[in-house]
Design a protein around this motif. Structure first.
Motif, PDB file in Angstrom:
ATOM      1  N   LEU A  56       5.928   3.606   1.118  1.00 59.00           N
ATOM      2  CA  LEU A  56       6.715   2.518   1.705  1.00 59.00           C
ATOM      3  C   LEU A  56       8.182   2.634   1.297  1.00 59.00           C
ATOM      4  CD1 LEU A  56       6.018   0.097   3.526  1.00 59.00           C
ATOM      5  CD2 LEU A  56       6.063  -1.329   1.474  1.00 59.00           C
ATOM      6  N   VAL A  57       9.062   2.625   2.288  1.00 64.49           N
ATOM      7  CA  VAL A  57      10.505   2.692   2.038  1.00 64.49           C
ATOM      8  C   VAL A  57      11.080   1.291   1.888  1.00 64.49           C
ATOM      9  CG1 VAL A  57      12.722   3.453   2.982  1.00 64.49           C
ATOM     10  CG2 VAL A  57      10.667   4.847   3.342  1.00 64.49           C
ATOM     11  N   SER A  58      10.656   0.364   2.737  1.00 68.32           N
ATOM     12  CA  SER A  58      11.146  -1.010   2.661  1.00 68.32           C
ATOM     13  C   SER A  58      10.084  -1.949   3.209  1.00 68.32           C
ATOM     14  CB  SER A  58      12.450  -1.177   3.451  1.00 68.32           C
ATOM     15  OG  SER A  58      12.247  -0.905   4.835  1.00 68.32           O
ATOM     16  N   GLY A  59      10.216  -3.241   2.879  1.00 76.04           N
ATOM     17  CA  GLY A  59       9.264  -4.230   3.359  1.00 76.04           C
ATOM     18  C   GLY A  59       8.167  -4.516   2.342  1.00 76.04           C
ATOM     19  N   ARG A  60       7.115  -5.142   2.810  1.00 78.06           N
ATOM     20  CA  ARG A  60       6.000  -5.538   1.944  1.00 78.06           C
ATOM     21  C   ARG A  60       4.715  -5.526   2.765  1.00 78.06           C
ATOM     22  NH1 ARG A  60       4.934  -8.564  -2.846  1.00 78.06           N
ATOM     23  NH2 ARG A  60       3.296 -10.148  -2.642  1.00 78.06           N
ATOM     24  N   VAL A  61       3.675  -4.934   2.189  1.00 81.35           N
ATOM     25  CA  VAL A  61       2.385  -4.788   2.866  1.00 81.35           C
ATOM     26  C   VAL A  61       1.281  -5.243   1.922  1.00 81.35           C
ATOM     27  CG1 VAL A  61       0.756  -3.137   3.877  1.00 81.35           C
ATOM     28  CG2 VAL A  61       3.220  -2.842   4.248  1.00 81.35           C
ATOM     29  N   GLU A  63       3.519  -7.846   5.670  1.00 77.06           N
ATOM     30  CA  GLU A  63       3.965  -9.205   5.374  1.00 77.06           C
ATOM     31  C   GLU A  63       5.463  -9.383   5.634  1.00 77.06           C
ATOM     32  OE1 GLU A  63       0.850 -10.932   2.066  1.00 77.06           O
ATOM     33  OE2 GLU A  63       2.864 -10.353   1.423  1.00 77.06           O
ATOM     34  N   GLU A  64       6.238  -8.324   5.399  1.00 80.02           N
ATOM     35  CA  GLU A  64       7.667  -8.306   5.698  1.00 80.02           C
ATOM     36  C   GLU A  64       7.947  -7.030   6.477  1.00 80.02           C
ATOM     37  OE1 GLU A  64       9.789  -8.521   2.030  1.00 80.02           O
ATOM     38  OE2 GLU A  64       8.825 -10.398   1.394  1.00 80.02           O
ATOM     39  N   PRO A  65       8.806  -7.077   7.504  1.00 75.29           N
ATOM     40  CA  PRO A  65       9.066  -5.885   8.323  1.00 75.29           C
ATOM     41  C   PRO A  65       9.210  -4.644   7.458  1.00 75.29           C
ATOM     42  CG  PRO A  65      10.314  -7.737   9.171  1.00 75.29           C
ATOM     43  CD  PRO A  65       9.670  -8.218   7.898  1.00 75.29           C
ATOM     44  N   ALA A  66       8.465  -3.604   7.806  1.00 75.19           N
ATOM     45  CA  ALA A  66       8.319  -2.455   6.918  1.00 75.19           C
ATOM     46  C   ALA A  66       8.755  -1.148   7.564  1.00 75.19           C
ATOM     47  CB  ALA A  66       6.862  -2.336   6.456  1.00 75.19           C
ATOM     48  N   LYS A  67       9.250  -0.262   6.707  1.00 72.72           N
ATOM     49  CA  LYS A  67       9.516   1.121   7.097  1.00 72.72           C
ATOM     50  C   LYS A  67       8.758   2.006   6.107  1.00 72.72           C
ATOM     51  CE  LYS A  67      13.689   2.435   8.175  1.00 72.72           C
ATOM     52  NZ  LYS A  67      15.128   2.815   8.057  1.00 72.72           N
ATOM     53  N   ALA A  68       8.048   2.988   6.628  1.00 73.37           N
ATOM     54  CA  ALA A  68       7.226   3.838   5.773  1.00 73.37           C
ATOM     55  C   ALA A  68       7.357   5.295   6.177  1.00 73.37           C
ATOM     56  CB  ALA A  68       5.765   3.411   5.841  1.00 73.37           C
ATOM     57  N   LEU A  69       7.123   6.156   5.189  1.00 71.15           N
ATOM     58  CA  LEU A  69       7.044   7.594   5.430  1.00 71.15           C
ATOM     59  C   LEU A  69       5.577   7.993   5.446  1.00 71.15           C
ATOM     60  CD1 LEU A  69       9.838   9.027   3.113  1.00 71.15           C
ATOM     61  CD2 LEU A  69       9.815   9.025   5.604  1.00 71.15           C
ATOM     62  N   LEU A  70       5.190   8.715   6.488  1.00 71.37           N
ATOM     63  CA  LEU A  70       3.829   9.219   6.602  1.00 71.37           C
ATOM     64  C   LEU A  70       3.837  10.725   6.402  1.00 71.37           C
ATOM     65  CD1 LEU A  70       2.521   7.241   9.716  1.00 71.37           C
ATOM     66  CD2 LEU A  70       2.544   6.544   7.309  1.00 71.37           C
ATOM     67  N   LEU A  71       3.036  11.177   5.467  1.00 73.96           N
ATOM     68  CA  LEU A  71       2.950  12.596   5.165  1.00 73.96           C
ATOM     69  C   LEU A  71       1.591  13.101   5.637  1.00 73.96           C
ATOM     70  CD1 LEU A  71       4.688  14.730   3.649  1.00 73.96           C
ATOM     71  CD2 LEU A  71       3.309  14.240   1.623  1.00 73.96           C
ATOM     72  N   PRO A  72       1.558  14.034   6.602  1.00 74.60           N
ATOM     73  CA  PRO A  72       0.279  14.526   7.118  1.00 74.60           C
ATOM     74  C   PRO A  72      -0.620  15.057   6.010  1.00 74.60           C
ATOM     75  CG  PRO A  72       2.100  15.319   8.455  1.00 74.60           C
ATOM     76  CD  PRO A  72       2.717  14.681   7.249  1.00 74.60           C
ATOM     77  N   ARG A  73      -1.931  14.994   6.254  1.00 71.80           N
ATOM     78  CA  ARG A  73      -2.892  15.395   5.234  1.00 71.80           C
ATOM     79  C   ARG A  73      -2.608  16.793   4.669  1.00 71.80           C
ATOM     80  NH1 ARG A  73      -8.306  14.411   3.971  1.00 71.80           N
ATOM     81  NH2 ARG A  73      -8.492  12.891   5.657  1.00 71.80           N
ATOM     82  N   ALA A  74      -2.316  17.759   5.542  1.00 73.63           N
ATOM     83  CA  ALA A  74      -2.092  19.131   5.066  1.00 73.63           C
ATOM     84  C   ALA A  74      -0.903  19.204   4.130  1.00 73.63           C
ATOM     85  CB  ALA A  74      -1.894  20.067   6.255  1.00 73.63           C
ATOM     86  N   ALA A  75       0.192  18.501   4.468  1.00 70.00           N
ATOM     87  CA  ALA A  75       1.377  18.502   3.613  1.00 70.00           C
ATOM     88  C   ALA A  75       1.090  17.781   2.297  1.00 70.00           C
ATOM     89  CB  ALA A  75       2.540  17.841   4.345  1.00 70.00           C
ATOM     90  N   PHE A  76       0.332  16.695   2.361  1.00 69.68           N
ATOM     91  CA  PHE A  76      -0.066  15.967   1.148  1.00 69.68           C
ATOM     92  C   PHE A  76      -0.863  16.876   0.215  1.00 69.68           C
ATOM     93  CE2 PHE A  76      -3.589  13.621  -0.885  1.00 69.68           C
ATOM     94  CZ  PHE A  76      -2.874  12.812  -1.760  1.00 69.68           C
TER      95      PHE A  76
END
Length: 213
Positions: free
Chosen positions: A43-48, A91-104
């Motif tokens: 998560l870059v910003s926001g709340r989940v 819960e609050e507008p969010a920005k997230a980074l998703l890393l594909p399974r292979a890269a993870f």
């Protein structure tokens, strides 16, 4: 709860270069129970909030994710190759980074800093969730409710939360939370208004919170 370790800024930049940035509005569901787990979430910003809901509709909030934090349910599902056992709601507008399974998996195997950050967060969150389960099993509702309200209010007096959300945070039935709050209101310990609980007598709440220790 312990504050999870944050991934350092340089790691953020590296993840941004190989991952996908997504944005989600308040109320959006990032994943649901039974969904396939395909990417590491940072998560870059926001709340989940990450929660589980029973067949009868009762909800238990497992933990919240804030800026700079990862989701350990996602990490666990990626490691075990299992579907999600919970859901995540913004819960609050969010920005997230998703890393594909292979890269993870590549980073987990080759990058010591990334691996340390992932597992430190995982370990801290696991301790927190175990503490939550212990509270549910062994502590009465009034002690858990008073402790939650005192922590949420901090130095102030008002806790802005609905009774539905309060019940979910405690893993309790809304009716039980409502009943306890009404008893406290009659005893002039709290005052209730729409979406707000005002703490009138923190001394008595502190005594109730510690009565189960």
């Amino acid at each position: 709860m312990n504050k999870p370790a944050l991934l350092p800024q340089d790691m953020h930049e590296r993840l941004a270069a190989i991952g996908q940035t997504v944005e989600a509005p308040k109320g959006a569901v990032l994943f649901r129970h039974g969904d396939a787990c395909k990417a590491f979430v940072w998560l870059v910003s926001g709340r989940v909030r990450v929660q589980q809901t029973s067949e009868n509709g009762r909800t238990l909030v497992l933990y919240h994710i804030g800026p700079g934090e990862s989701c350990i349910v996602t990490t666990a599902c990626l490691l075990a190759d299992d579907p999600y056992p919970a859901e995540a709601v913004v819960e609050e507008p969010a920005k997230a980074l998703l890393l594909p399974r292979a890269a993870f998996e590549d980073l987990l195997a080759s990058d010591r800093d990334f691996r340390a950050g992932v597992f430190q967060t995982y370990g801290q969150r696991l301790v927190d969730v175990m503490g939550l389960l212990t509270d549910l099993a062994f502590e009465p509702l009034d002690a858990r409710l008073s402790r939650y309200l005192l922590r949420a209010a901090g130095a102030g007096a008002d806790v802005n939360i609905t009774q539905d959300h309060l019940a979910a945070a405690l893993g309790a039935a809304r009716e039980a939370v409502n009943r306890q709050l009404n008893l406290w209101q009659k005893a002039d310990i709290v005052a209730l208004s729409r979406g707000t609980v005002r703490l009138l007598d923190k001394t008595r709440l502190t005594h109730i919170a510690g009565s189960a220790d």
